[in-house]
Design a protein around this motif. Structure first.
Motif, PDB file in Angstrom:
ATOM      1  N   THR A  78       0.862  -1.185   0.000  1.00 18.53           N
ATOM      2  CA  THR A  78       0.000   0.000   0.000  1.00 18.53           C
ATOM      3  C   THR A  78       0.900   1.238   0.000  1.00 18.53           C
TER       4      THR A  78
ATOM      5  N   LEU B  70      -0.416  -5.466   1.740  1.00 20.07           N
ATOM      6  CA  LEU B  70      -1.864  -5.246   1.780  1.00 20.07           C
ATOM      7  C   LEU B  70      -2.511  -5.864   3.011  1.00 20.07           C
TER       8      LEU B  70
ATOM      9  N   PHE C  21      -5.902  -0.305   5.829  1.00 13.81           N
ATOM     10  CA  PHE C  21      -6.448  -0.781   4.553  1.00 13.81           C
ATOM     11  C   PHE C  21      -7.488  -1.857   4.803  1.00 13.81           C
TER      12      PHE C  21
ATOM     13  N   ARG D 113     -11.207  -5.433  -0.369  1.00 16.44           N
ATOM     14  CA  ARG D 113     -10.322  -4.920  -1.426  1.00 16.44           C
ATOM     15  C   ARG D 113     -10.921  -5.047  -2.824  1.00 16.44           C
TER      16      ARG D 113
ATOM     17  N   ARG E 111      -2.060   2.650  -3.416  1.00 15.98           N
ATOM     18  CA  ARG E 111      -0.961   1.690  -3.511  1.00 15.98           C
ATOM     19  C   ARG E 111       0.358   2.448  -3.684  1.00 15.98           C
TER      20      ARG E 111
END
Length: 635
Positions: free
Chosen positions: A369, A375, A381, A386, A413
């Motif tokens: 990220t 991630l 996040f 996602r 990202r």
């Protein structure tokens, strides 16, 4: 002097012809070797013949580090086959001891016989004293170049087959059958011989190429020192350093081919060699690349500058890339495979812009990220959500097209994600549009003109492309105008991470090891390892342990060097390939136009990879011809 590049292109035309056949253009009444070394010019031609196989490796489709990394999936049911597919098929379990893919032992199925290449090198060393008009300085340099090439060909075979025969000299034509039937040498002996050759070569090589117009592609001392560091790190890695899977492998005379005992000092040797190489790079002006926008582009936002810095660290012209340690002569040939169809005209031009290099979902999710952590570790996040839909907005306009519906995972990202991966809705700066108010974006969903018809000859099967492999100035439309570049074999960022890896294996997390990782991260626009994990990771102490920092370094190398024919070798030496290929490789539901249906993962390949696949098999017929050879484990 003939230009090096031009001569290599001529030699490539003879790539399928043995050295003997190539030299048979001489008159019948003249000895072949006598003619080949009768003067300096002819000897130089033979030197370039020694380089020929090396230069053929510029094509990534014949490089196992590229094709078996699973970073790119190539469809195997095409009706047209414009590139070599044997390497891509290996993760599908096609390898057998009767039919060896990328066979660099025999020179079959996409490989080139490296034994023949080694024989050429030995011939050069045996006859280097014959040309009376060759100066002492040139002779010294040529000997060093050939020793490097000989070392590298042994190293390439070693990475594929493990313990191999060491060929120090060519056998005489009168050699007996028993002399011809050579046995494999213990793997540590092979490593030692390779390092010995590199040590002998490095002092007599120029540190940099000064005559760039004629000699780019020839070996330097900086290249030799950097390769030595990689060789020693490979020797120290789990595949070859006390691997219990190979403990009982022996020659027919009982000689053990692998050490069953882990040796920590091998990592110290790798660290020492990497530091010497880094110092040599610094002394000769190498530094991490940064993009300086030409005046024609105007002022670019910082987000695009970061993306272009990362892309151009690979695709910049090799005489202008201060980060490049080594690249091979011969331009990267497959930019059209890495480029989405961005125009109506390119959608029907399947030959210049086939667009079929497909990146699987797990490679896209490998990148961090924008907080600089994975991630699934980022505490800011929504990992579970996602794949939820989200629309591009002003804040993300240089990464995702405004007003375009894509998914959460494509937002927030790290810059390396946007430099490496092209995705549905993602901005593509370039392809003839280089103003920030008029940029292409990718449209990959359904049977649109830009995605191509429902035909695997013209469709990317995952919905992701390896963007980093395309120069931003290359144009694919009704024709094609690629801007050539040379894919790096080694660049400084990789050497920094290799040094950090070795330091961590020796002493665990240290400020020096973390400092070299942080230099690479800073160039990518990320915070330092310790601060990023402490602030944003669900596992904040991960960088404080050897195991934790090892995992971080491995992921950093896979991210930083993605698509550069490195990960396939790294994953093997780390013994992590089996884990990566233990799950199906997935992409999006590409035929669906509705985003809610398109963003549904579907399996494109179920890999087949077991312990036997870490090393290539020796072809069955070779074991019959040479009954002193033993097969690799589990084949």
């Amino acid at each position: 002097m003939r230009k090096f590049k031009s001569l290599l292109l001529v030699l490539l035309l003879f790539s399928g012809v043995s050295c003997k056949k190539y030299l048979n253009v001489i008159p019948d009444d003249t000895g072949t070797l006598e003619y080949a070394f009768r003067n300096r010019n002819e000897a130089e031609n033979y030197l370039f013949t020694c380089y020929t196989t090396l230069q053929q490796l510029y094509d990534p489709t014949t490089n196992a580090g590229f094709t078996t990394s699973a970073e790119i999936i190539y469809p195997n049911n095409l009706t047209q086959h414009p590139i070599q597919e044997e390497g891509f098929d290996l993760i599908r379990g096609t390898q057998t001891s009767a039919n060896v893919g990328l066979n660099y032992w025999d020179g079959e199925n996409g490989g080139e016989s490296l034994w023949r290449s080694i024989r050429r090198c030995n011939t050069m060393l045996d006859n280097i004293n014959q040309p009376v008009d060759l100066s002492a300085a040139e002779k010294q340099r040529w000997i060093a170049e050939v020793k490097f090439l000989k070392a590298y060909y042994h190293y390439y075979l070693l990475r594929l087959y493990g313990p191999i025969p060491i060929v120090k000299t060519n056998l005489d034509i009168t050699a007996s059958t028993d002399q011809v039937r050579v046995a494999r040498a213990p793997v540590d002996s092979v490593f030692s011989y390779i390092v010995q050759l590199l040590d002998e070569a490095a002092p007599n090589l120029p540190p940099v190429i000064t005559n760039k117009a004629q000699e780019l592609g020839r070996i330097t001392s900086v290249i030799a020192l950097s390769v030595k560091a990689e060789v020693l790190a490979t020797q120290a890695s789990p595949l070859f350093n006390g691997n219990p899977d190979y403990a009982g492998v022996k020659n027919k005379d009982g000689t053990s081919l692998f050490s069953s005992t882990y040796d920590a000092t091998k990592w110290q040797k790798a660290a020492d060699a990497a530091k010497v190489a880094i110092d040599a790079c610094a002394a000769n002006g190498l530094k991490l690349y940064t993009f300086n926008a030409p005046g024609t582009l105007g002022t670019l936002p910082d987000s695009l500058v970061k993306v272009l810095t990362i892309q151009n660290a690979v695709t910049e012209k090799w005489d202008q890339n201060a980060e490049l340690i080594w690249a091979l002569n011969g331009p990267f040939p497959d930019q059209g495979y890495a480029t989405p169809r961005l125009t109506q005209k390119s959608a029907i031009n399947i030959f210049s812009n086939p667009s079929t290099f497909a990146v699987p979902l797990n490679t896209a999710e490998l990148f961090y990220t924008d907080k600089g952590v994975p991630l699934n570790e980022d505490n800011t996040f929504d990992y579970a959500g996602r794949y939820g839909l989200r629309i591009g907005d002003n804040a993300s306009q240089f990464y995702v097209a405004k007003g375009y519906t894509t998914i959460n995972e494509h937002f927030n990202r790290e810059p390396r994600f946007y430099a490496n991966i092209a995705f549905d809705g993602g901005i593509w700066f370039g392809n003839g549009k280089t103003t920030i108010n008029d940029m292409y974006h990718v449209e990959a969903r359904g049977n649109s003109a830009l995605a191509g018809p429902k035909d695997l000859n013209t469709l990317n099967i995952t919905g992701y492309w390896p963007k980093k492999l395309a120069n931003y100035l290359s144009v694919y439309d009704d024709g094609f105008a690629p801007i050539d570049y040379h894919l790096p074999v080694m660049r400084l960022a990789g050497l920094y991470l290799l040094y950090a890896e070795a330091l961590n294996e020796v002493n665990g997390p240290t400020p020096e090891a973390i400092g070299y990782i942080d230099q690479v991260r800073a160039r990518a626009g990320l915070g330092g390892v310790v601060s990023s994990w402490a602030t944003y990771s669900k596992n904040p102490t991960k960088p404080s342990t050897k195991d934790g920092l090892r995992a971080i370094i491995h992921q950093e190398r896979r991210i930083e060097l993605c698509f550069e024919a490195q990960s396939g070798w790294d994953l093997r030496r780390w013994k992590e390939m089996q884990g990566v290929l233990s799950t199906p490789q997935q992409g999006w539901n590409i035929y669906q136009a509705d985003p809610g249906n398109y963003y549904t993962p579907r399996t494109v390949v179920i890999p087949v990879f077991g312990l036997q696949n870490y090393l290539w098999p020796i072809k069955d017929n070779d074991l019959i011809i040479d009954n002193n050879l033993v097969q690799n484990p589990y084949w």
